[in-house]
Design a protein around this motif. Structure first.
Motif, PDB file in Angstrom:
ATOM      1  N   GLY A 172       0.548  -1.406  -0.127  1.00  0.00           N
ATOM      2  CA  GLY A 172      -0.331  -0.102  -0.320  1.00  0.00           C
ATOM      3  C   GLY A 172       0.864   1.134   0.129  1.00  0.00           C
ATOM      4  N   ALA A 173       1.838   1.222   0.366  1.00  0.00           N
ATOM      5  CA  ALA A 173       3.075   2.177  -0.474  1.00  0.00           C
ATOM      6  C   ALA A 173       3.063   3.046  -0.939  1.00  0.00           C
ATOM      7  CB  ALA A 173       4.658   1.880   0.545  1.00  0.00           C
ATOM      8  N   ASP A 192       0.309   8.386   1.907  1.00  0.00           N
ATOM      9  CA  ASP A 192      -0.969   7.391   3.441  1.00  0.00           C
ATOM     10  C   ASP A 192       0.433   7.351   4.270  1.00  0.00           C
ATOM     11  OD1 ASP A 192      -2.905   7.966   1.886  1.00  0.00           O
ATOM     12  OD2 ASP A 192      -2.320   7.098   0.171  1.00  0.00           O
ATOM     13  N   PRO A 193       0.238   6.794   5.315  1.00  0.00           N
ATOM     14  CA  PRO A 193       0.806   6.275   6.247  1.00  0.00           C
ATOM     15  C   PRO A 193       1.019   4.567   6.310  1.00  0.00           C
ATOM     16  CG  PRO A 193      -1.074   7.278   7.607  1.00  0.00           C
ATOM     17  CD  PRO A 193      -1.598   6.809   6.190  1.00  0.00           C
ATOM     18  N   VAL A 194       2.392   4.500   6.502  1.00  0.00           N
ATOM     19  CA  VAL A 194       3.271   2.833   6.152  1.00  0.00           C
ATOM     20  C   VAL A 194       3.859   2.319   6.642  1.00  0.00           C
ATOM     21  CG1 VAL A 194       4.834   2.405   4.149  1.00  0.00           C
ATOM     22  CG2 VAL A 194       3.234   4.362   3.414  1.00  0.00           C
ATOM     23  N   ASN A 195       3.225   1.230   7.080  1.00  0.00           N
ATOM     24  CA  ASN A 195       4.220   0.444   8.355  1.00  0.00           C
ATOM     25  C   ASN A 195       6.021   0.444   6.821  1.00  0.00           C
ATOM     26  OD1 ASN A 195       5.381  -1.204   9.956  1.00  0.00           O
ATOM     27  ND2 ASN A 195       3.600  -2.500  10.070  1.00  0.00           N
ATOM     28  N   VAL A 196       6.647   1.047   7.625  1.00  0.00           N
ATOM     29  CA  VAL A 196       8.043   1.092   6.998  1.00  0.00           C
ATOM     30  C   VAL A 196       8.966  -0.567   8.418  1.00  0.00           C
ATOM     31  CG1 VAL A 196      10.349   2.086   6.511  1.00  0.00           C
ATOM     32  CG2 VAL A 196       8.174   2.886   6.038  1.00  0.00           C
ATOM     33  N   GLN A 203       3.871   8.283   9.084  1.00  0.00           N
ATOM     34  CA  GLN A 203       2.722   9.459   8.513  1.00  0.00           C
ATOM     35  C   GLN A 203       3.593   9.404   7.357  1.00  0.00           C
ATOM     36  OE1 GLN A 203       0.675   9.019  10.535  1.00  0.00           O
ATOM     37  NE2 GLN A 203       0.688   7.508  11.938  1.00  0.00           N
ATOM     38  N   ASP A 204       2.289  10.515   6.237  1.00  0.00           N
ATOM     39  CA  ASP A 204       1.880  10.847   5.663  1.00  0.00           C
ATOM     40  C   ASP A 204       2.930  12.425   5.415  1.00  0.00           C
ATOM     41  OD1 ASP A 204      -0.086  12.087   6.240  1.00  0.00           O
ATOM     42  OD2 ASP A 204      -1.425  11.467   5.567  1.00  0.00           O
ATOM     43  N   GLU A 205       3.853  13.280   6.429  1.00  0.00           N
ATOM     44  CA  GLU A 205       3.564  14.465   7.034  1.00  0.00           C
ATOM     45  C   GLU A 205       5.333  14.208   7.510  1.00  0.00           C
ATOM     46  OE1 GLU A 205       1.586  13.550  11.367  1.00  0.00           O
ATOM     47  OE2 GLU A 205       1.141  13.130   8.627  1.00  0.00           O
ATOM     48  N   ASP A 206       5.870  12.880   7.724  1.00  0.00           N
ATOM     49  CA  ASP A 206       7.326  12.369   7.984  1.00  0.00           C
ATOM     50  C   ASP A 206       8.020  12.379   6.464  1.00  0.00           C
ATOM     51  OD1 ASP A 206       6.332  12.364  10.312  1.00  0.00           O
ATOM     52  OD2 ASP A 206       6.002  10.121  10.569  1.00  0.00           O
ATOM     53  N   VAL A 207       9.197  11.878   6.676  1.00  0.00           N
ATOM     54  CA  VAL A 207      10.348  11.173   6.151  1.00  0.00           C
ATOM     55  C   VAL A 207      11.277  10.725   6.314  1.00  0.00           C
ATOM     56  CG1 VAL A 207      12.774  12.976   4.716  1.00  0.00           C
ATOM     57  CG2 VAL A 207      10.714  13.861   4.740  1.00  0.00           C
ATOM     58  N   VAL A 208      11.403   9.722   5.419  1.00  0.00           N
ATOM     59  CA  VAL A 208      12.502   8.348   6.466  1.00  0.00           C
ATOM     60  C   VAL A 208      13.655   8.452   4.995  1.00  0.00           C
ATOM     61  CG1 VAL A 208      10.385   7.247   7.552  1.00  0.00           C
ATOM     62  CG2 VAL A 208      10.990   6.489   4.726  1.00  0.00           C
ATOM     63  N   ASN A 229      -3.441  17.189  10.492  1.00  0.00           N
ATOM     64  CA  ASN A 229      -4.535  18.402   8.910  1.00  0.00           C
ATOM     65  C   ASN A 229      -3.738  17.560   8.380  1.00  0.00           C
ATOM     66  OD1 ASN A 229      -4.239  20.100   7.470  1.00  0.00           O
ATOM     67  ND2 ASN A 229      -3.895  21.925   8.427  1.00  0.00           N
ATOM     68  N   ASN A 230      -4.184  17.274   7.335  1.00  0.00           N
ATOM     69  CA  ASN A 230      -4.107  16.406   5.897  1.00  0.00           C
ATOM     70  C   ASN A 230      -3.780  17.483   5.276  1.00  0.00           C
ATOM     71  OD1 ASN A 230      -4.360  13.899   6.085  1.00  0.00           O
ATOM     72  ND2 ASN A 230      -6.849  14.539   5.582  1.00  0.00           N
ATOM     73  N   ASN A 231      -4.044  18.812   5.519  1.00  0.00           N
ATOM     74  CA  ASN A 231      -3.791  20.060   4.530  1.00  0.00           C
ATOM     75  C   ASN A 231      -1.973  20.150   4.397  1.00  0.00           C
ATOM     76  OD1 ASN A 231      -5.660  20.964   3.214  1.00  0.00           O
ATOM     77  ND2 ASN A 231      -6.565  22.863   4.472  1.00  0.00           N
ATOM     78  N   LEU A 232      -1.174  19.826   5.612  1.00  0.00           N
ATOM     79  CA  LEU A 232       0.129  19.902   6.066  1.00  0.00           C
ATOM     80  C   LEU A 232       1.497  18.731   5.800  1.00  0.00           C
ATOM     81  CD1 LEU A 232      -0.276  21.600   9.347  1.00  0.00           C
ATOM     82  CD2 LEU A 232       0.407  22.723   7.114  1.00  0.00           C
ATOM     83  N   ASP A 233       0.449  17.346   5.032  1.00  0.00           N
ATOM     84  CA  ASP A 233       0.723  16.100   4.654  1.00  0.00           C
ATOM     85  C   ASP A 233       2.437  17.003   3.667  1.00  0.00           C
ATOM     86  OD1 ASP A 233      -0.421  15.005   6.145  1.00  0.00           O
ATOM     87  OD2 ASP A 233      -1.846  14.066   4.226  1.00  0.00           O
ATOM     88  N   VAL A 234       3.226  16.554   4.225  1.00  0.00           N
ATOM     89  CA  VAL A 234       4.410  16.904   2.796  1.00  0.00           C
ATOM     90  C   VAL A 234       4.643  16.027   1.430  1.00  0.00           C
ATOM     91  CG1 VAL A 234       6.731  16.522   2.302  1.00  0.00           C
ATOM     92  CG2 VAL A 234       5.595  17.061   4.517  1.00  0.00           C
ATOM     93  N   ASP A 235       4.027  16.722   0.568  1.00  0.00           N
ATOM     94  CA  ASP A 235       4.059  15.990  -0.713  1.00  0.00           C
ATOM     95  C   ASP A 235       5.869  16.249  -2.202  1.00  0.00           C
ATOM     96  OD1 ASP A 235       2.939  18.338  -1.119  1.00  0.00           O
ATOM     97  OD2 ASP A 235       1.450  17.548  -2.367  1.00  0.00           O
ATOM     98  N   ALA A 236       6.366  17.299  -1.111  1.00  0.00           N
ATOM     99  CA  ALA A 236       7.839  17.250  -2.254  1.00  0.00           C
ATOM    100  C   ALA A 236       8.669  17.899  -1.735  1.00  0.00           C
ATOM    101  CB  ALA A 236       7.179  18.282  -3.572  1.00  0.00           C
ATOM    102  N   ILE A 237      10.120  17.661  -1.435  1.00  0.00           N
ATOM    103  CA  ILE A 237      11.117  17.188  -0.623  1.00  0.00           C
ATOM    104  C   ILE A 237      12.057  17.206  -1.115  1.00  0.00           C
ATOM    105  CG2 ILE A 237       9.797  15.731   1.789  1.00  0.00           C
ATOM    106  CD1 ILE A 237      11.766  13.525   0.749  1.00  0.00           C
TER     107      ILE A 237
END
Length: 358
Positions: A172-173, A192-196, A203-208, A229-237
């Motif tokens: 699902g990642a 989306d949240p992922v079991n890494v 979480q979708d606001e995290d960076v691994v 807050n889904n608006n604050l999800d990180v979608d470009a890094i």
């Protein structure tokens, strides 16, 4: 010539030679490397010059329309005859395809040579993930929106199969942010949240970060006010040193950032605080309010690459930019770096939602 004094005495005669140089110098052997560019940030343009008279003292190059003698970009002149002329050129703003680079030289008497040219084949190199589960053209195996593909300038390939060892990400990642450090080391964020493996739920606001053998948390967004807050999800890094540059999924400012929130803006986290580093709708960028950035690579404060989550129709000068394209900002000028449409990324699943450049 000779001279006479007041008493009428003439001095000895002295002579000199006046050289009338009306012969143009010549320029030849124009080369550019690397060629094709293969995504190289810069290329080196060189040529050889000869002159039978006063010697070559100036050289210049241009691409496109001739700006007129003396108005092109200056080149370095070395040697004592024949002379070598050279210039290092930032190729990142060149669009894909053939580009003619033209050189001319001038001698000390002011005579300009005729021009000589070389054709540079500009290729965009790119590492990227896709919005959905559809392989780019020519790539076999099971498509996965967590996989990382590459475009070499001539063909697509899969460079990271995220579901297999050593990565072992669950089915699902969906990778929505990517920063490549080396072929085996990279940063990612998820849609989306992922079991890494080795970490647990990310979480979708995290960076691994993957260090070549294992995963670790680089940035815990929820610990720094981005959670809930889904608006604050990180979608470009884009990671530069210890600083994280990012864009958000929606229109909410990170904590402590004032002004109007925009999902096309670029923010930074320096380890202690957030700030807005690019206000995309303001001058000099001029992106439309509807633009939503979903891919970002920072070169420096005035040079960067972007992709969009939906077609953006009014990028200054460029006009329509598709969501499978990558554009480049060069200190005031936008250009298309990667034309995904031209390379067959024509379905919605093949839209770019994470990328990096060499």
């Amino acid at each position: 010539m000779h001279a006479k004094d007041a008493a009428g005495n003439w001095g000895a005669v002295a002579t000199t030679t006046l050289v009338i140089d009306k012969v143009k110098p010549a320029v030849s052997a124009v080369t550019v490397t690397p060629n094709p560019t293969g995504g190289a940030a810069s290329v080196t343009l060189t040529a050889q010059a000869t002159d039978a008279g006063t010697g070559v003292t100036r050289a210049e190059w241009f691409t496109g329309a001739d700006p007129g003698v003396g108005n092109a970009t200056a080149m370095t002149v070395t040697g004592t005859g024949p002379w070598t002329v050279s210039s290092t050129i930032d190729a990142r703003g060149f669009s894909e395809g053939a580009r003619t680079l033209t050189v001319r030289v001038r001698d000390a008497a002011g005579n300009w040579s005729v021009t000589a040219s070389a054709v540079l084949q500009v290729q965009a190199a790119l590492s990227f993930s896709t919005l959905g589960n559809t392989n780019p053209a020519g790539v076999g195996g099971t498509a996965d929106d967590a996989d990382i593909y590459s475009w070499s300038g001539t063909a697509f390939s899969r460079v990271i199969d995220a579901s297999i060892a050593p990565y072992n990400l669950p089915g699902g990642a969906n990778v929505d942010g990517f920063d490549r450090v080396s072929p085996t080391q990279f940063y990612v964020s998820f849609a989306d949240p992922v079991n890494v493996p080795g970490i647990g739920v990310v979480q979708d606001e995290d960076v691994v970060f993957f260090n070549g053998t294992s995963w670790s948390l680089f940035f815990t967004g929820s610990a720094h006010g981005l959670g809930g807050n889904n608006n604050l999800d990180v979608d470009a890094i884009s990671v530069v040193g210890s600083t994280l540059y990012f864009s958000t999924l929606g229109n909410s400012n990170p904590p402590g950032v004032g002004g109007t929130a925009d999902d096309a803006d670029i923010y930074s986290w320096n380890g202690t605080a957030y700030s807005r580093v690019i206000d995309a709708s303001a001058a000099p960028y001029g992106l439309p309010a509807a633009a939503n950035v979903d891919g970002f690579v920072r070169v420096d404060a005035t040079h960067f690459y972007l992709s969009f989550s939906a077609d953006t129709t009014t990028v200054p000068v460029l006009g329509a930019v598709q969501d499978e394209d990558v554009i480049y900002y060069n200190a005031g000028t936008w250009s298309v770096y990667f034309d995904g449409t031209a390379h067959g990324l024509t379905t919605a699943n093949q839209d770019l939602d994470a990328f990096d450049v060499p």
